[in-house]
Write an enzyme that holds these catalytic residues in place. Structure first.
Site, short mmCIF file in Angstrom:
data_model
loop_
_atom_site.label_atom_id
_atom_site.label_comp_id
_atom_site.label_asym_id
_atom_site.label_seq_id
_atom_site.Cartn_x
_atom_site.Cartn_y
_atom_site.Cartn_z
CE1 TYR A 151 92.90 -24.26 25.84
CE2 TYR A 151 93.11 -26.63 25.54
CZ TYR A 151 92.45 -25.53 26.08
OH TYR A 151 91.33 -25.73 26.86
CD1 TRP A 168 82.55 -22.06 32.93
CD2 TRP A 168 80.38 -21.65 32.70
NE1 TRP A 168 82.13 -22.66 31.77
CE2 TRP A 168 80.79 -22.43 31.60
CE3 TRP A 168 79.04 -21.27 32.75
CZ2 TRP A 168 79.94 -22.83 30.59
CZ3 TRP A 168 78.17 -21.67 31.75
CH2 TRP A 168 78.63 -22.45 30.68
CG ASP A 214 89.96 -29.59 30.41
OD1 ASP A 214 90.47 -29.93 29.32
OD2 ASP A 214 89.17 -28.64 30.53
CG PHE A 240 86.28 -35.54 27.15
CD1 PHE A 240 85.91 -35.34 25.83
CD2 PHE A 240 86.46 -34.41 27.95
CE1 PHE A 240 85.73 -34.07 25.31
CE2 PHE A 240 86.26 -33.13 27.46
CZ PHE A 240 85.91 -32.96 26.12
CG HIS A 258 79.32 -25.03 21.54
ND1 HIS A 258 79.15 -23.68 21.76
CD2 HIS A 258 80.52 -25.34 22.09
CE1 HIS A 258 80.20 -23.20 22.41
NE2 HIS A 258 81.02 -24.19 22.63
CG ASP A 259 83.91 -26.67 21.34
OD1 ASP A 259 83.63 -25.51 21.00
OD2 ASP A 259 84.39 -26.97 22.45
CG ASN A 305 82.75 -17.50 17.86
OD1 ASN A 305 83.34 -16.51 17.46
ND2 ASN A 305 83.30 -18.35 18.70
CD GLN A 309 87.35 -19.83 18.71
OE1 GLN A 309 86.22 -19.57 19.13
NE2 GLN A 309 88.45 -19.52 19.37
#
Length: 348
Positions: A151, A168, A214, A240, A258-259, A305, A309
């Site tokens: 961001y 999505w 979010d 969160f 997965h992050d 990835n 990242q």
């Protein structure tokens, strides 16, 4: 597969050469999207010559001719000769997925892959050597705060949100219907970004209340740029990890676990378990690896990835099951969609 590949490739390495040139194929599609080739051909009422396409898109004729021919070669465009002049038109696949105006457009996903993921992968060797992401080397931003990199500007935030929205729009229905979720009245999509997956959930279960939770800046942008008329989902701002999680019957974590490294995932899952209403559950949406390490290839590439990242990785079902169990959840089930992402449901 490895034995088959090695035997068939001994005389001439067709498959290996195809792999070597994979990045070129990607850049052909990326470049055509960035230049607006697919949008122009979709809007045109007739096939267009190279000169016409080049004129409309302000490119060289020679360069455009080579690009269009490559797109024909990979079967994304069609070509025919009229009065000695080659004219080009889009295939149905290009019109559906590559032009901006289509309801199933992957244009935003492609732009993100081209302008963000591709530069990161140029530093894959260093990522493997160092075992950490390459945000600092690629973008000059600290590797410790991955979402500061993602961001890093309003433009980059929009690119990422466009990527998630495309994902999505493509896979959301399969995920929303992977299990019967009709027993869950209040559903919260944690890190739900633009609300694209949440809308698919709301569409599949109209009697349920669906909320996207979010970060404040993400919610603001989603409401400005991605909300729909008569939107079936609501948005709520928060963090969160550092703040409170709203109570719900079902929490959706789509491409969130997965992050992060395992300890951070466990902390989040335990927090969700504590907030979850009795009889509620959690739905994880990830590209689930096979236990035998033989695929799926897409999930293995996604895992690389995450190395280049982020801070996490893709995982097999056994690892997700263990983390869910340690967090207090049980009854773990998996639904493999056969597409990009799978669904894992666990209950409190």
């Amino acid at each position: 597969m490895a034995e088959h590949l090695s035997q068939s490739e001994l005389d001439y390495p067709f498959k290996l050469l195809e792999y070597f040139n994979g990045f070129r194929v990607s850049k052909v599609i990326f470049s055509a999207c960035e230049l607006g080739v697919f949008d122009l051909l979709l809007q045109s009422q007739e096939p267009l010559s190279t000169r016409r396409v080049a004129q409309e898109l302000n490119t060289s004729v020679d360069g455009m001719e080579r690009l269009l021919d490559a797109l024909v070669g990979i079967e994304i465009l069609e070509v025919e000769t009229t009065n000695g002049t080659a004219v080009y038109s889009s295939t149905d696949v290009a019109n559906l997925y590559l032009a901006k105006g289509s309801v199933k457009s992957l244009h935003d996903m492609i732009i993100y892959q081209s302008q963000t993921i591709y530069p990161l992968w140029n530093n894959m060797v260093d990522a493997v050597r160092e075992g950490k992401n390459q945000n600092e080397k690629t973008f000059g931003l600290p590797s410790e705060d991955i979402f500061q990199a993602i961001y890093r500007s309003e433009e980059e935030m929009l690119k990422f949100m466009g990527l998630m929205n495309s994902s999505w729009v493509l896979d959301g229905h399969d995920i929303a219907t992977a299990f019967d979720l009709s027993c869950f009245q209040d559903i919260v999509d944690l890190g739900g970004c633009t609300g694209a997956l949440a809308r698919e959930v709301a569409k599949a279960y109209p009697s349920s209340s669906v909320t996207v939770f979010d970060l404040p800046q993400v919610v603001e942008m989603a409401q400005q740029r991605f909300c729909q008329d008569d939107d079936a989902v609501t948005f709520r701002a928060g963090d969160f990890f550092s703040g409170e999680i709203p109570p719900a019957d079902l929490y959706v974590l789509a491409r969130i676990i997965h992050d992060w490294p395992e300890e951070k995932c466990l902390s989040l899952l335990k927090k969700i378990h504590d907030a979850c209403k009795p009889g509620g559950g959690v739905l994880l949406v990830e590209a689930v690896l096979l236990e035998n390490r033989r695929g799926p290839v897409m999930a293995q590439l996604f895992s690389l990835n995450m190395l280049v990242q982020a801070e996490g990785r893709e995982r097999p079902l056994s690892e997700y099951g263990r983390m869910l169990s340690q967090a207090g959840f049980g009854g773990v089930q998996v639904s493999r969609t056969g597409k990009s992402y799978d669904a894992i449901l666990a209950v409190r």
